[in-house]
Design an enzyme around this catalytic site. Structure first.
Site, PDB file in Angstrom:
ATOM      1  N   SER A  97       0.828  -1.198   0.000  1.00 29.48           N
ATOM      2  CA  SER A  97       0.000   0.000   0.000  1.00 29.48           C
ATOM      3  C   SER A  97       0.872   1.261   0.000  1.00 29.48           C
ATOM      4  O   SER A  97       1.654   1.472  -0.916  1.00 29.48           O
ATOM      5  CB  SER A  97      -0.948  -0.040   1.203  1.00 29.48           C
ATOM      6  N   ASP A 227      -9.504  -5.434  -4.370  1.00 25.91           N
ATOM      7  CA  ASP A 227      -8.910  -4.432  -3.493  1.00 25.91           C
ATOM      8  C   ASP A 227      -9.810  -3.202  -3.495  1.00 25.91           C
ATOM      9  O   ASP A 227      -9.907  -2.491  -4.496  1.00 25.91           O
ATOM     10  CB  ASP A 227      -7.502  -4.077  -3.984  1.00 25.91           C
ATOM     11  N   HIS A 256      -7.420  -5.912  -0.133  1.00 28.72           N
ATOM     12  CA  HIS A 256      -6.227  -5.091   0.071  1.00 28.72           C
ATOM     13  C   HIS A 256      -5.269  -5.745   1.076  1.00 28.72           C
ATOM     14  O   HIS A 256      -4.066  -5.777   0.859  1.00 28.72           O
ATOM     15  CB  HIS A 256      -6.643  -3.703   0.554  1.00 28.72           C
TER      16      HIS A 256
END
Length: 276
Positions: A97, A227, A256
């Protein structure tokens, strides 16, 4: 475990496990978490004989709760300081991320010999926010909403995110773990509110296009097709073509936080890439 001091006096907390002469794997966490988010991967790769390192980004976890420097250039500079202090060479840098953005900026500028490979997992590059040049991005109002929720009631916001879209727990039939939700909340709440507030701009508005083009080492891009935090269409599918030596691996229906929900699958693919 220890701390590295940066040029502005910030103390960066890190974990450093395993043989010092083994190849290092350096893990970069997402927002608003800490090095603890990589516990499963660190234990796995330690067991495979690697040296494993993970740090708390400035303002996050046990590092200094900074009110300045909470942007990608400084995040990358902090990694430079960490790599120098620990003498990390031929390292594999793995970022999830926001950590994927940090890896991208650092690896593009790293001293020769420091980096062997990189991995971007559910990562934010090339750029998240919608603009005239990025019509498929998320509108700025999404990130304004994050900032408003953090400022209004950070504790509740940091409960809602993992209980909902982060791990796909809002999907029908999801196997919900209260421990995972609580651990996400714990990591978020020990960090500094100001740094985490600033980091929203850093992960959403930073353009990594030129960084991706500049990277010369092999890069594995891993992304779940479900995601909900960093949609694949405006991240991995755009980032991969910009890499000179990139490999894209997608995961049907995974969220995610797939490193936590499906660690055996992710760890096996990471190991295969690192060994290749």
């Amino acid at each position: 475990m220890g701390f590295v001091s940066t040029t502005d006096g910030t103390q960066i907390f890190y974990k450093d496990w395993g043989p010092r002469d083994a190849q290092p794997i350096v893990f970069h966490h997402g927002w608003p978490l800490s090095a603890d988010d990589w516990d499963n991967q660190m234990l796995f790769f330690l067991g495979q004989g690697y040296r494993v390192v993970a740090h708390d980004r400035r303002g996050h976890g046990r590092s200094t709760q900074t009110d300045s420097g909470n942007e990608m250039d400084t995040y990358a500079a902090d990694v430079v300081a960490l790599a120098a202090a620990l003498d990390l060479r031929a390292a594999v840098h793995v970022g999830h991320s926001t950590g994927g953005g940090e890896v991208t900026r650092y690896v593009a500028r790293a001293e020769p010999g420091r980096v062997a490979k990189a991995v971007l997992i559910g990562a934010v590059p090339p750029v998240m926010v919608r603009s005239e040049t990025n019509s498929g991005g998320l509108p700025i109002e999404v990130f304004d909403g994050f900032r408003a929720a953090l400022a209004a009631n950070r504790a509740q916001f940091y409960r809602d995110v993992p209980a909902g879209p982060f791990y796909g727990y809002n999907r029908p039939g999801a196997h919900i773990s209260e421990g995972v939700i609580g651990n996400w909340w714990r990591q978020g709440m020990i960090g500094g509110a100001k740094a985490q507030y600033d980091c929203i701009k850093a992960f959403s508005e930073t353009d990594f296009t030129e960084d991706l083009k500049a990277i010369t080492v092999p890069v594995l891009v891993m992304h779940g097709t479900d995601d909900q935090i960093v949609p694949i269409a405006d991240s991995a599918l755009l980032a991969h073509p910009l890499l000179r030596h990139g490999t894209l691996k997608t995961y049907e229906g995974l969220p995610h936080g797939m490193c936590t929900t499906h660690p055996d699958l992710i760890n096996a693919d990471l190991l295969a890439f690192i060994r290749a």
